[in-house]
Design a protein around this motif. Structure first.
Motif, mmCIF file in Angstrom:
data_model
loop_
_atom_site.group_PDB
_atom_site.id
_atom_site.type_symbol
_atom_site.label_atom_id
_atom_site.label_comp_id
_atom_site.label_asym_id
_atom_site.label_seq_id
_atom_site.Cartn_x
_atom_site.Cartn_y
_atom_site.Cartn_z
ATOM 1 N N GLU A 107 -13.200 -6.742 -0.821
ATOM 2 C CA GLU A 107 -11.839 -6.942 -0.327
ATOM 3 C C GLU A 107 -11.779 -6.629 1.158
ATOM 4 O OE1 GLU A 107 -9.157 -4.583 -2.613
ATOM 5 O OE2 GLU A 107 -9.672 -5.560 -4.518
ATOM 6 N N ALA A 156 -11.242 -3.074 2.403
ATOM 7 C CA ALA A 156 -10.572 -2.228 1.411
ATOM 8 C C ALA A 156 -11.566 -1.871 0.316
ATOM 9 C CB ALA A 156 -9.375 -2.957 0.816
ATOM 10 N N GLN A 157 -12.437 -2.838 0.001
ATOM 11 C CA GLN A 157 -13.535 -2.620 -0.939
ATOM 12 C C GLN A 157 -14.779 -3.241 -0.331
ATOM 13 O OE1 GLN A 157 -13.449 -0.860 -3.924
ATOM 14 N NE2 GLN A 157 -15.661 -1.070 -3.743
ATOM 15 N N ARG A 178 -11.059 2.682 7.703
ATOM 16 C CA ARG A 178 -9.749 2.278 7.200
ATOM 17 C C ARG A 178 -8.658 2.635 8.214
ATOM 18 N NH1 ARG A 178 -8.943 1.080 1.839
ATOM 19 N NH2 ARG A 178 -6.887 0.475 2.616
ATOM 20 N N ARG A 181 -7.064 -9.069 -2.396
ATOM 21 C CA ARG A 181 -6.515 -7.707 -2.361
ATOM 22 C C ARG A 181 -5.019 -7.704 -2.636
ATOM 23 N NH1 ARG A 181 -5.313 -3.962 2.361
ATOM 24 N NH2 ARG A 181 -5.150 -1.920 1.386
ATOM 25 N N ASP A 186 0.834 -1.212 0.000
ATOM 26 C CA ASP A 186 0.000 0.000 0.000
ATOM 27 C C ASP A 186 0.863 1.254 0.000
ATOM 28 O OD1 ASP A 186 -2.282 -1.543 0.028
ATOM 29 O OD2 ASP A 186 -2.690 -1.272 2.171
ATOM 30 N N VAL A 196 -9.464 -6.076 4.586
ATOM 31 C CA VAL A 196 -8.137 -5.761 5.132
ATOM 32 C C VAL A 196 -7.855 -6.659 6.340
ATOM 33 C CG1 VAL A 196 -6.710 -3.976 6.225
ATOM 34 C CG2 VAL A 196 -8.262 -3.374 4.354
#
Length: 483
Positions: free
Chosen positions: A376, A402-403, A445, A240, A207, A378
């Motif tokens: 996705e 993440a998504q 996040r 991811r 990332d 995390v």
């Protein structure tokens, strides 16, 4: 390869190790206390040596950490691997001159198996990165002490060391975020071919590289061809991580622990990790549903069955005896013996008798993600809500996406449906109106990173527990404010 003989007859290799370990440690304090001189068979051994976790073995280990020789194994350890326990505080795991090859050679053999099968050896000529703990070591009673990954760093073979990154100075940085930025400085312009680490921390590395460059990892590291990982189930991170890379690469899964290197992926074409039956460890396997009973069965490698969950017990040439590793595994092949890591024996939710385990929540999550492609994750964890302000109790799933899924309500329903299919007790509790369906709580996040940082456990070998039987982790995550 030498591996072929013990792969085909692992029971014989295990019996040889049992006899060798007993004979070698017969005159130690532990050996005398447990009458090793009278042990002839595995049944004798089970009768003489009870199952112990670290806390139960601690009186012996404390004598070792005080500098006394010949307590658990002849002489003194070469190192102590320092690790954090959930109930025991800091743990000091002895590593001896005899046990070090188990850690060093097993990692080497995992790579050699890959090279032999695929013919891909070009990655060894380029740069390799191991995201690990600091190689700086302290001393305890004159014995070098540090994180296992840091200790192993001192024993990287010469043919790899010249290509290894990051530098020693960077690896010794304590603050994970500062260290990560320095690692990127040192690697971003290098021909990186192999990257190794625990998936969530490798993802954090990726990332930050993407934030700095605006490029996919394959464009930053066009030579990247092998990903080596271990420590957690890869499936929640797979989509991811490979999206970040943006090309298909081979991966090698390993199962290392401070107490011993247990197994590694020996082929790209079959499920599971090869149990290392000839590497200084005599294994025993306790059926997971018997673990907390008064006299659980302790099975040898020849007695295990496919598809059943077992707690792993090790006896090794570092002086760990009847030692409960804390992990559960399931064999997916007995010719050769390949296994999957399914969870932690003490990480479960059973606030109402449901005994939901790690394998079940990970399978449920995988199912829900498959129903909504593109979702996705995390990181995630699950905890019970025993006394809600209104309504029936429930399981709370705290997930950092993440998504996020297109339809969060359906996602939660799919999670709950699949978990009920996997765990009949969970289903019965809902049918009997003891529990209501799970509650999905999306987290902002960075929540898990912030929480781990607040606990001094950001990066390195630290892992987020999948399951808790209390609210400590969940409430700590919910208290995190978006930065």
């Amino acid at each position: 390869m030498r591996q072929q003989a013990w792969r085909e007859q692992p029971g014989e290799a295990q019996q040889r190790w049992l006899q060798h370990l007993i004979k070698r440690a017969a005159t130690t304090q532990f050996g005398r206390d447990h009458h090793f001189a009278d042990i002839r068979t595995a049944a004798d051994f089970r009768q003489a040596v009870p199952i112990r976790d670290y806390e139960a073995l601690k009186p012996y280990i404390e004598r070792v950490t005080d500098g006394q020789p010949d307590i658990l194994w002849p002489g003194k350890p070469a190192y102590f691997a320092k690790t954090s326990g959930t109930t025991s505080g800091t743990k000091y795991i002895p590593l001896t001159a005899e046990s070090l090859p188990n850690h060093i050679n097993s990692a080497r053999d995992a790579l050699l198996c890959y090279v032999e099968e695929t013919g891909n050896s070009a990655f060894l000529d380029k740069k390799l990165i191991f995201l690990s703990g600091s190689p700086e070591l302290d001393q305890k009673a004159g014995i070098y002490t540090g994180r296992l990954s840091g200790i192993v760093n001192h024993h990287v073979p010469a043919y790899l060391r010249s290509n290894q990154l990051p530098s020693y100075d960077t690896n010794t940085i304590d603050d994970w975020e500062t260290k990560l930025d320095r690692i990127i400085d040192e690697t971003i312009d290098q021909p990186m071919s192999l990257i190794s680490g625990i998936p969530p921390w490798v993802q954090m590395y990726f990332d930050r590289i993407q934030a700095r460059t605006g490029k996919a990892i394959k464009d930053v590291f066009p030579d990247f061809s092998v990903f080596v990982y271990g420590g957690v189930n890869f499936e929640p991170y797979r989509a991811r991580l490979f999206e970040s890379i943006s090309k298909r690469i081979d991966s090698i899964e390993t199962y290392p622990a401070s107490e011993g290197f247990i197994a590694y992926q020996d082929t790209q074409d079959a499920e599971g990790l090869l149990l290392l039956a000839d590497s200084g460890i005599f294994f025993e396997f306790v059926p997971a549903d018997e673990y907390f009973s008064e006299n659980p069965r302790r099975l040898t490698i020849d007695e295990v069955e496919l598809g059943k969950n077992y707690a792993v017990i090790i006896n090794n040439n570092a002086g760990l005896w009847g030692y409960s590793l804390g992990d559960t595994v399931k064999f997916v092949s007995c010719n050769p013996h390949r296994l999957l890591v399914t969870g932690r024996i003490k990480h479960f939710i059973s606030a109402f008798g449901e005994h939901v385990i790690g394998e079940e929540v990970e399978k449920a999550l995988q199912y829900a993600m498959q129903q909504q492609p593109g979702t996705e994750v995390v990181e995630f964890t699950v905890a019970p809500m025993v006394s809600p302000t209104e309504g029936l109790p429930y399981h709370e799933w705290l997930i950092e996406f993440a998504q996020p899924p297109r339809d969060a309500v359906r996602f939660a329903t799919d999670l709950n449906t699949r978990l009920a299919e996997l765990n009949v007790y969970y289903e019965d509790l809902m049918t009997g109106a003891i529990l209501r369906p799970l509650v999905l709580t999306p987290l902002p996040r960075g929540a898990f990173q912030q929480f781990m940082k607040s606990q001094g456990k950001l990066g390195g070998q630290n892992k987020v527990p999948r399951l808790s039987n209390d609210r400590a982790l969940a409430d700590g995550l919910l208290a995190i404010q978006p930065s």
